[in-house]
Design an enzyme around this catalytic site. Sequence first.
Site, PDB file in Angstrom:
ATOM      1  N   CYS A 100       0.864  -1.192   0.000  1.00  7.80           N
ATOM      2  CA  CYS A 100       0.000   0.000   0.000  1.00  7.80           C
ATOM      3  C   CYS A 100       0.896   1.237   0.000  1.00  7.80           C
ATOM      4  O   CYS A 100       1.732   1.404   0.882  1.00  7.80           O
ATOM      5  CB  CYS A 100      -0.889  -0.019   1.238  1.00  7.80           C
ATOM      6  N   CYS A 104      -3.127   7.654  -1.927  1.00  5.96           N
ATOM      7  CA  CYS A 104      -4.437   7.780  -2.583  1.00  5.96           C
ATOM      8  C   CYS A 104      -5.502   8.357  -1.661  1.00  5.96           C
ATOM      9  O   CYS A 104      -6.472   8.957  -2.135  1.00  5.96           O
ATOM     10  CB  CYS A 104      -4.914   6.419  -3.065  1.00  5.96           C
ATOM     11  N   THR A 191      -4.125   5.159   7.253  1.00  6.78           N
ATOM     12  CA  THR A 191      -3.115   4.697   6.307  1.00  6.78           C
ATOM     13  C   THR A 191      -2.098   5.804   6.022  1.00  6.78           C
ATOM     14  O   THR A 191      -2.470   6.889   5.585  1.00  6.78           O
ATOM     15  CB  THR A 191      -3.811   4.298   4.993  1.00  6.78           C
ATOM     16  N   GLU A 258      -0.433   1.570   9.193  1.00 10.81           N
ATOM     17  CA  GLU A 258      -1.711   2.075   9.693  1.00 10.81           C
ATOM     18  C   GLU A 258      -1.485   2.607  11.107  1.00 10.81           C
ATOM     19  O   GLU A 258      -0.631   2.104  11.827  1.00 10.81           O
ATOM     20  CB  GLU A 258      -2.751   0.944   9.753  1.00 10.81           C
ATOM     21  N   HIS A 293     -12.573   6.049  -3.137  1.00 12.12           N
ATOM     22  CA  HIS A 293     -11.610   5.077  -2.601  1.00 12.12           C
ATOM     23  C   HIS A 293     -11.958   3.653  -3.034  1.00 12.12           C
ATOM     24  O   HIS A 293     -11.085   2.798  -3.152  1.00 12.12           O
ATOM     25  CB  HIS A 293     -11.496   5.205  -1.086  1.00 12.12           C
ATOM     26  N   TYR A 297      -9.307   0.920  -5.290  1.00 15.11           N
ATOM     27  CA  TYR A 297      -8.946  -0.482  -5.073  1.00 15.11           C
ATOM     28  C   TYR A 297      -8.947  -1.285  -6.373  1.00 15.11           C
ATOM     29  O   TYR A 297      -8.337  -2.351  -6.447  1.00 15.11           O
ATOM     30  CB  TYR A 297      -9.893  -1.126  -4.049  1.00 15.11           C
ATOM     31  N   CYS A 300      -4.973  -0.287  -7.217  1.00 16.77           N
ATOM     32  CA  CYS A 300      -3.838  -0.676  -6.360  1.00 16.77           C
ATOM     33  C   CYS A 300      -3.782  -2.177  -6.108  1.00 16.77           C
ATOM     34  O   CYS A 300      -2.722  -2.791  -6.186  1.00 16.77           O
ATOM     35  CB  CYS A 300      -3.847   0.105  -5.049  1.00 16.77           C
ATOM     36  N   GLU A 448      -7.334  -5.440   4.285  1.00 16.60           N
ATOM     37  CA  GLU A 448      -7.764  -4.124   3.837  1.00 16.60           C
ATOM     38  C   GLU A 448      -8.687  -4.244   2.630  1.00 16.60           C
ATOM     39  O   GLU A 448      -9.561  -3.402   2.425  1.00 16.60           O
ATOM     40  CB  GLU A 448      -6.568  -3.223   3.515  1.00 16.60           C
TER      41      GLU A 448
HETATM   42 FE1  SF4 Z   1      -3.299   1.910  -0.044  1.00 14.86          FE
HETATM   43 FE2  SF4 Z   1      -4.705   1.057  -2.145  1.00 14.86          FE
HETATM   44 FE3  SF4 Z   1      -5.829   2.695  -0.322  1.00 14.86          FE
HETATM   45 FE4  SF4 Z   1      -3.932   3.548  -2.056  1.00 14.86          FE
HETATM   46  S1  SF4 Z   1      -6.011   2.819  -2.559  1.00 14.86           S
HETATM   47  S2  SF4 Z   1      -4.079   4.007   0.118  1.00 14.86           S
HETATM   48  S3  SF4 Z   1      -2.611   1.776  -2.133  1.00 14.86           S
HETATM   49  S4  SF4 Z   1      -5.110   0.592  -0.008  1.00 14.86           S
HETATM   50 FE    FE Z   2      -7.140   1.739   2.127  1.00 13.84          FE
END
Ligand code: SF4
Ligand code: FE
Length: 488
Positions: A100, A104, A191, A258, A293, A297, A300, A448
């Site tokens: 991660c 983002c 995060t 985290e 968000h 996902y 990422c 996550e």
């Molecule tokens: Fe982390 Fe993915 Fe959230 Fe970006 S979108 S902060 S990489 S979990």
């Molecule tokens: Fe996240």
Amino acid sequence: MALKTKEQYIESLRKLNLKVYMFGELIENPVDHPMIRPSLNSVAMTYELAKQPEHEELMTSTSNLNGEQINRFTHIHQSTDDLRKKVKMQRLMGQKTAACFQRCVGLDAANAVYSTTYEIDKAYGTNYHENFKKYWDYIQKEDLVVDGAMTDPKGDRGLSPSQQADPDLYLRVVERRPDGIVVRGAKAHQTGMVNSHEVIVMPTISMRPEDKDWAVSFAVPTDTDGIFMIYGRQSCDTRKLEEGADIDLGNKNFGGHETLVIFDDVFVPNDRIFLNGETDFAGMLVERFAGYHRQSYGGCKVGVGDVLIGAAALAADYNGAGKASHVKDKLIEMTHLNETLYCCGMACSSEGCPTASGNYQIDLLLANVCKQNVTRYPYEIARLAEDLAGGLMVTMPSEKDLKDPKIGPYIEKYLKGVDGVSTENRMRVLRLIENITLGTAAVGYRTESMHGAGSPQAQRIMISRQGNISAKKELAKEIAGIKEEQNK
Ligand code: SF4
Ligand code: FE
């Protein structure tokens, strides 16, 4: 200066006076702490790639606020093309870090706050949108990392913020002053907070009129007086503290982190406030942030999935099973699942639309479908990776044993796979699979995937709201020739 180098980013973090606790102690130097550093390296990659010509198109953009070239992680989306590029950038980042990369959350918070403040101002004559634009112009020009803080501890889930036995279980305004507000509370699952210069705080649920003091959004530097962080533990995290650790880490250079963040009577000046008591807009802000968000996902996790699929294929090759038909079929299945997630990320981006403020928002239904699939497919991809890796992934000795002059040769001899591949390389790829499926990166890739950007039930609520079943019933009636229902 709109684009910082990786080195400038790291130096800028050194100037922060963060209060971070780990194992009951205040950490003196978070930047060089061996347990934190891999997560910092992941964020630093967002700076490094932005400076590479071959990635400039994805990693940078032109600001709608100041016309400068900026890192795409600070961009206010201006088109569906921007939304798609965001997902592609996240996939690339996942491929480069297998972890991660944290940046983002602030991007998603910024785009949600940008459009929501515009609509609050229209309804109430407030000045939040201008506040935010001024603030974000500064973030873009300084190329800063911003944490997006949404999740309150929530106490009794059956009670609203104002009904909680302890009113601080949702972050709230405890004092209103002519020059600003004082807030108290906590945000969980934060995060990348230790690697961030700033934090945007948002409410975590829709609010009723009696929850006025809890309907608050603002931004402050992460080292503001009254803020402190408690670092979260991750599976296998103390391996990073072992002297010379490398093979056993699976992914030596990158990780995520985290924190639980406490806001212990923190002052927020007026020009950093984006919501203050307008309870009817809390839900809009939550829904939009979560939507962005959930789109994220679809980028990422797919990038990390690419690395995991590659690792599983390598492990099979090193075992001598790479050509077996069932191995090929499992790799096909993993690819199918991974690309399905990518399809969702791209689809909700392509179907995006402009908000009243002019920035672009994803299609909310499709973004929620994206995240719902993310709560499932990485688990299946991880299961198949473990299948292909074989049991050795969890039974093999440590790298210290491999390097021991007496025991090492036995490990070298008996854990050998195909000829031409060293036992060390075989161990390396198995430790990488362990890292993503069971180790520190599993925090991001598995759990996550379940709970980040809202737990599965949160998406199902949104899917039920956006699914428009009544319109579908009309479609069915039309085809079936149902003109009038009997009980009418
Ligand atoms: Fe982390 Fe993915 Fe959230 Fe970006 S979108 S902060 S990489 S979990
Ligand atoms: Fe996240």
